[in-house]
Write a protein that holds these residues in place. Structure first.
Motif, PDB file in Angstrom:
ATOM      1  N   CYS A  20      43.891  32.285  25.312  1.00 38.06           N
ATOM      2  CA  CYS A  20      43.368  31.448  26.308  1.00 38.06           C
ATOM      3  C   CYS A  20      41.998  30.672  25.900  1.00 38.06           C
ATOM      4  O   CYS A  20      42.072  29.771  25.851  1.00 38.06           O
ATOM      5  N   ASP A  21      41.155  31.967  25.446  1.00 39.96           N
ATOM      6  CA  ASP A  21      40.033  31.124  24.863  1.00 39.96           C
ATOM      7  C   ASP A  21      40.078  30.186  23.758  1.00 39.96           C
ATOM      8  O   ASP A  21      39.444  29.032  23.919  1.00 39.96           O
ATOM      9  N   ALA A  22      41.146  30.400  22.623  1.00 44.03           N
ATOM     10  CA  ALA A  22      40.888  29.697  21.453  1.00 44.03           C
ATOM     11  C   ALA A  22      41.735  28.341  21.884  1.00 44.03           C
ATOM     12  O   ALA A  22      41.475  27.237  20.873  1.00 44.03           O
ATOM     13  N   HIS A  23      42.509  28.281  22.878  1.00 42.00           N
ATOM     14  CA  HIS A  23      43.176  26.887  23.505  1.00 42.00           C
ATOM     15  C   HIS A  23      42.584  26.342  24.623  1.00 42.00           C
ATOM     16  O   HIS A  23      43.267  25.352  25.092  1.00 42.00           O
ATOM     17  N   GLY A  24      41.492  26.743  25.112  1.00 39.59           N
ATOM     18  CA  GLY A  24      40.746  26.325  26.428  1.00 39.59           C
ATOM     19  C   GLY A  24      42.006  26.420  27.374  1.00 39.59           C
ATOM     20  O   GLY A  24      41.725  25.688  28.469  1.00 39.59           O
ATOM     21  N   ALA A  25      42.776  27.282  27.440  1.00 36.26           N
ATOM     22  CA  ALA A  25      43.565  27.454  28.617  1.00 36.26           C
ATOM     23  C   ALA A  25      43.048  28.752  29.577  1.00 36.26           C
ATOM     24  O   ALA A  25      42.139  29.409  29.292  1.00 36.26           O
ATOM     25  N   LEU A  26      43.932  28.628  30.760  1.00 34.13           N
ATOM     26  CA  LEU A  26      43.225  29.687  31.732  1.00 34.13           C
ATOM     27  C   LEU A  26      44.122  30.961  31.726  1.00 34.13           C
ATOM     28  O   LEU A  26      45.541  30.870  31.580  1.00 34.13           O
ATOM     29  N   LEU A  27      43.549  32.178  31.892  1.00 32.87           N
ATOM     30  CA  LEU A  27      44.329  33.209  32.040  1.00 32.87           C
ATOM     31  C   LEU A  27      44.337  33.599  33.445  1.00 32.87           C
ATOM     32  O   LEU A  27      43.303  33.826  34.131  1.00 32.87           O
ATOM     33  N   ILE A  28      45.610  33.730  34.123  1.00 34.81           N
ATOM     34  CA  ILE A  28      45.819  34.071  35.394  1.00 34.81           C
ATOM     35  C   ILE A  28      46.521  35.505  35.509  1.00 34.81           C
ATOM     36  O   ILE A  28      47.475  35.806  34.905  1.00 34.81           O
ATOM     37  N   VAL A  29      45.702  36.406  36.463  1.00 29.72           N
ATOM     38  CA  VAL A  29      46.522  37.699  36.648  1.00 29.72           C
ATOM     39  C   VAL A  29      46.896  37.812  38.111  1.00 29.72           C
ATOM     40  O   VAL A  29      46.062  37.341  39.061  1.00 29.72           O
ATOM     41  N   ASP A  30      48.232  37.990  38.240  1.00 31.86           N
ATOM     42  CA  ASP A  30      48.867  37.953  39.587  1.00 31.86           C
ATOM     43  C   ASP A  30      48.591  39.238  40.228  1.00 31.86           C
ATOM     44  O   ASP A  30      49.220  40.128  39.951  1.00 31.86           O
ATOM     45  N   ASP A  31      47.744  39.492  40.834  1.00 30.54           N
ATOM     46  CA  ASP A  31      47.312  40.871  41.454  1.00 30.54           C
ATOM     47  C   ASP A  31      47.882  40.811  42.994  1.00 30.54           C
ATOM     48  O   ASP A  31      47.325  41.727  43.851  1.00 30.54           O
ATOM     49  N   VAL A  32      48.671  39.852  43.259  1.00 35.97           N
ATOM     50  CA  VAL A  32      49.262  40.061  44.333  1.00 35.97           C
ATOM     51  C   VAL A  32      49.742  41.329  45.008  1.00 35.97           C
ATOM     52  O   VAL A  32      49.734  41.965  46.178  1.00 35.97           O
ATOM     53  N   ARG A  33      50.433  42.102  44.364  1.00 31.09           N
ATOM     54  CA  ARG A  33      51.090  43.289  44.459  1.00 31.09           C
ATOM     55  C   ARG A  33      50.291  44.474  44.395  1.00 31.09           C
ATOM     56  O   ARG A  33      50.222  45.271  45.140  1.00 31.09           O
ATOM     57  N   ALA A  34      49.503  44.352  43.214  1.00 26.05           N
ATOM     58  CA  ALA A  34      48.932  45.653  42.776  1.00 26.05           C
ATOM     59  C   ALA A  34      47.348  45.449  43.228  1.00 26.05           C
ATOM     60  O   ALA A  34      46.691  46.442  42.967  1.00 26.05           O
ATOM     61  N   GLY A  35      46.656  44.234  43.778  1.00 29.29           N
ATOM     62  CA  GLY A  35      45.437  44.239  44.122  1.00 29.29           C
ATOM     63  C   GLY A  35      45.062  45.344  44.988  1.00 29.29           C
ATOM     64  O   GLY A  35      45.621  45.637  45.876  1.00 29.29           O
ATOM     65  N   PHE A  36      43.998  46.054  44.548  1.00 31.92           N
ATOM     66  CA  PHE A  36      43.215  46.931  45.217  1.00 31.92           C
ATOM     67  C   PHE A  36      44.118  48.247  45.221  1.00 31.92           C
ATOM     68  O   PHE A  36      43.570  49.254  46.106  1.00 31.92           O
ATOM     69  N   ARG A  37      45.092  48.349  44.879  1.00 36.72           N
ATOM     70  CA  ARG A  37      45.911  49.549  44.705  1.00 36.72           C
ATOM     71  C   ARG A  37      45.549  50.391  43.463  1.00 36.72           C
ATOM     72  O   ARG A  37      45.724  51.625  43.500  1.00 36.72           O
ATOM     73  N   LEU A  38      44.917  49.854  42.369  1.00 39.34           N
ATOM     74  CA  LEU A  38      44.845  50.438  41.221  1.00 39.34           C
ATOM     75  C   LEU A  38      43.259  50.308  41.059  1.00 39.34           C
ATOM     76  O   LEU A  38      42.815  51.397  39.948  1.00 39.34           O
ATOM     77  N   ALA A  39      42.544  49.583  41.514  1.00 41.19           N
ATOM     78  CA  ALA A  39      40.843  49.437  41.261  1.00 41.19           C
ATOM     79  C   ALA A  39      40.327  48.706  42.321  1.00 41.19           C
ATOM     80  O   ALA A  39      40.924  48.101  43.248  1.00 41.19           O
ATOM     81  N   ARG A  40      38.965  49.080  42.563  1.00 39.79           N
ATOM     82  CA  ARG A  40      38.462  48.181  43.610  1.00 39.79           C
ATOM     83  C   ARG A  40      37.836  47.065  43.099  1.00 39.79           C
ATOM     84  O   ARG A  40      36.786  46.505  43.388  1.00 39.79           O
ATOM     85  N   ASP A  41      38.592  46.426  42.071  1.00 38.72           N
ATOM     86  CA  ASP A  41      38.062  45.127  41.368  1.00 38.72           C
ATOM     87  C   ASP A  41      39.459  44.651  40.952  1.00 38.72           C
ATOM     88  O   ASP A  41      40.639  45.228  41.313  1.00 38.72           O
ATOM     89  N   SER A  42      39.489  43.683  40.061  1.00 40.66           N
ATOM     90  CA  SER A  42      40.652  42.963  39.581  1.00 40.66           C
ATOM     91  C   SER A  42      41.387  44.126  38.689  1.00 40.66           C
ATOM     92  O   SER A  42      40.731  45.073  38.267  1.00 40.66           O
ATOM     93  N   SER A  43      42.643  44.396  38.840  1.00 38.17           N
ATOM     94  CA  SER A  43      43.527  45.482  38.254  1.00 38.17           C
ATOM     95  C   SER A  43      43.078  45.394  36.723  1.00 38.17           C
ATOM     96  O   SER A  43      43.099  46.387  35.879  1.00 38.17           O
ATOM     97  N   TRP A  44      42.686  44.244  35.852  1.00 43.89           N
ATOM     98  CA  TRP A  44      42.638  44.327  34.663  1.00 43.89           C
ATOM     99  C   TRP A  44      41.171  44.581  34.177  1.00 43.89           C
ATOM    100  O   TRP A  44      40.869  44.690  33.192  1.00 43.89           O
ATOM    101  N   SER A  45      40.534  44.965  35.495  1.00 40.85           N
ATOM    102  CA  SER A  45      39.025  45.680  34.978  1.00 40.85           C
ATOM    103  C   SER A  45      39.412  46.954  34.287  1.00 40.85           C
ATOM    104  O   SER A  45      38.497  47.524  33.521  1.00 40.85           O
ATOM    105  N   LEU A  46      40.545  47.400  34.488  1.00 39.03           N
ATOM    106  CA  LEU A  46      40.587  48.757  33.926  1.00 39.03           C
ATOM    107  C   LEU A  46      41.096  48.724  32.595  1.00 39.03           C
ATOM    108  O   LEU A  46      40.800  49.687  31.786  1.00 39.03           O
ATOM    109  N   VAL A  47      41.266  47.410  32.188  1.00 39.30           N
ATOM    110  CA  VAL A  47      41.375  47.415  30.593  1.00 39.30           C
ATOM    111  C   VAL A  47      40.527  46.515  30.097  1.00 39.30           C
ATOM    112  O   VAL A  47      40.544  45.961  28.885  1.00 39.30           O
ATOM    113  N   GLY A  48      39.293  46.063  30.832  1.00 36.80           N
ATOM    114  CA  GLY A  48      38.250  45.419  30.345  1.00 36.80           C
ATOM    115  C   GLY A  48      38.523  43.867  29.950  1.00 36.80           C
ATOM    116  O   GLY A  48      37.806  43.478  29.172  1.00 36.80           O
ATOM    117  N   VAL A  49      39.424  43.333  30.806  1.00 36.81           N
ATOM    118  CA  VAL A  49      39.818  42.165  30.349  1.00 36.81           C
ATOM    119  C   VAL A  49      39.559  41.213  31.817  1.00 36.81           C
ATOM    120  O   VAL A  49      40.088  41.508  32.731  1.00 36.81           O
TER     121      VAL A  49
END
Ligand code: PMP
Length: 430
Positions: free
Chosen positions: A226-255
């Motif tokens: 996404c960075d290389a192409h100027g595109a946006l990265l979208i994480v769809d946390d509708v289902r897993a949001g706040f079930r896995l982390a108190r932050d975005s779920s991909w905070s767990l993988v550092g992205v």
């Protein structure tokens, strides 16, 4: 030996299903329809409290679906519902929003580390659709990359069934395989100089197949591309949001994504969803047209604010994980005792449970139905959700019911393929 337990009845449900068929297409639609579930699953419910549901016949279930996700802290949670009712009495759907909209946005932006702003809407589909529009508006490009089989909602651009969808609705989409860096790179090449966004679910939680946690290398590559192409990265946390982390779920993988969609659990069942974004996407968010008659209702926002406080200040996450692990261990042990094996995948607090060696789902359907008739509502092919209102005793009750179900299934011998799935194959094929 039949599946029927002494006390389980469904005559009121049957009568309601019949009435529904006259005035509601097919009696019920979408993911809340039980048409694809094992025979006798109740369609209509009368009441819910904590981790339990009562159907219209008065049968009580320990509920592992939680409304397909929203029930995080228990149905009818007093503190959250009091906040909802207090705001409702003050003013709910008004000519403009209430102060609580700003408070909720401030609170969520404070919790979700990639985000600098939030917009509120009603359903997950609203949020994913806005994400799509913002990415196209930001890049002035059209092509979006989607993981094959992922669910992002029920709008024409993403609904899993093609009925009523035009080829134009699906234009500018390229598919890749989740967790597969090479296929992601190939999809980016195919998009050429038209890449607007990469969509990713935080975990692979597609129906019917095993769940997969994200490979950090895949998540990082999606960010780099996404960075290389100027595109946006979208994480769809509708289902897993706040079930896995108190932050975005991909905070767990550092992205950090640029945009994330939220819904389901963010107000413990009250109708509200959200799109959150980083600074880079603010300008594009300012210039799409996005609204809805009920998007500014204040009462669900008050419930959301209280839910955020509970997410921040309690050990619900560790508890739901521990409860999920207790269930997983108990079920595995019980299955083995009866010469079955389970495929239990995904995070313990969002379990997907399938029976091993079950290509037609006959075993899964039998087992789920037997559990349902013993007061444990489970799903044979959709991930489930552990609720923070569950106790160790509830989990032990479920494991005991599962043990009975395995015993019954062993005694039943070979099972026939469920007819429900033939129906599904038919609609998927069109
Ligand atoms: N994205 C994901 C990952 C979902 O699980 C869902 C709902 N199951 C949606 C989007 C759509 O949300 P809604 O049904 O609230 O429109």
């Amino acid at each position: 030996m039949g599946l029927q337990t002494m006390s389980w009845t469904n005559s009121k449900n049957k009568a309601l299903v019949e009435r529904a068929q006259a005035v509601i297409p097919r009696g019920m639609y979408g993911h809340q329809s039980v048409a694809l579930l094992p025979d006798d699953y109740p369609q209509f419910f009368a009441r819910a409290e904590g981790a339990h549901l009562w159907d219209v016949d008065g049968n009580r279930y320990l509920d592992f679906l939680g409304g397909y996700g929203p029930n995080l802290f228990g149905y009818g949670d007093r503190e959250i519902d009091d906040a909802y009712v207090a705001q409702m009495r003050q003013g709910d759907t008004m000519t403009g929003p209430a102060e609580v909209m700003v408070e909720l946005a401030e609170t969520m932006v404070g919790m979700v580390s990639h985000a600098d702003w939030a917009m509120f809407c009603k359903n997950g589909t609203d949020a994913t659709t806005m994400a799509l529009m913002i990415a196209r508006n930001h890049t002035r490009k059209n092509t979006v990359l989607l993981a094959r089989g992922a669910y992002h909602g029920a709008a024409p651009w993403c609904t899993p069934l093609k009925r009523g969808v035009s080829p134009g609705d699906r234009a500018h989409q390229v598919f890749y395989d989740y967790n597969d860096v090479e296929s992601l790179e190939a999809a980016v090449r195919e998009a050429g100089d038209d890449l607007a966004a990469i969509f990713a679910a935080p975990i692979k939680h597609d129906t019917f197949i095993d769940q997969e946690l994200p490979d950090p290398a895949y998540a990082r590559r999606a960010r780099e591309l996404c960075d290389a192409h100027g595109a946006l990265l979208i994480v769809d946390d509708v289902r897993a949001g706040f079930r896995l982390a108190r932050d975005s779920s991909w905070s767990l993988v550092g992205v950090k994504p640029d945009l994330s969609s939220w819904g389901k659990a963010i107000a413990n069942g009250h109708p509200i969803s959200a799109l959150m974004g980083a600074e880079v996407a603010r300008e594009a968010a300012m210039t799409i047209y996005a609204t809805g008659s009920f998007w500014f209702s204040a009462a669900p926002m008050a419930a959301g604010l209280k839910t955020m406080a509970r997410i921040r200040d309690t050990d619900y996450l560790e508890r739901t994980e521990a409860l999920g692990q207790r269930l997983r261990d108990g079920l595995d042990e019980s299955a083995h005792r009866h010469d079955f094996a389970l495929r239990q995948t995904g995070p313990a607090q969002m379990p997907l449970i399938r029976v091993e060696d079950d290509p037609t789902l006959a075993k899964g359907y039998f087992w789920a139905q037997a559990l349902m008739k013993r007061g444990v509502y489970v799903h044979p092919w959709h991930n489930m959700f552990i609720c923070a209102a569950m106790t160790d005793g509830d989990i032990d009750f479920a494991v005991q019911a599962a043990d009975d179900a395995f015993k019954l299934m062993k005694a039943a011998g070979p099972l026939e393929a469920p007819a429900q799935l033939a129906f599904m194959t038919q609609i998927l094929d069109h």
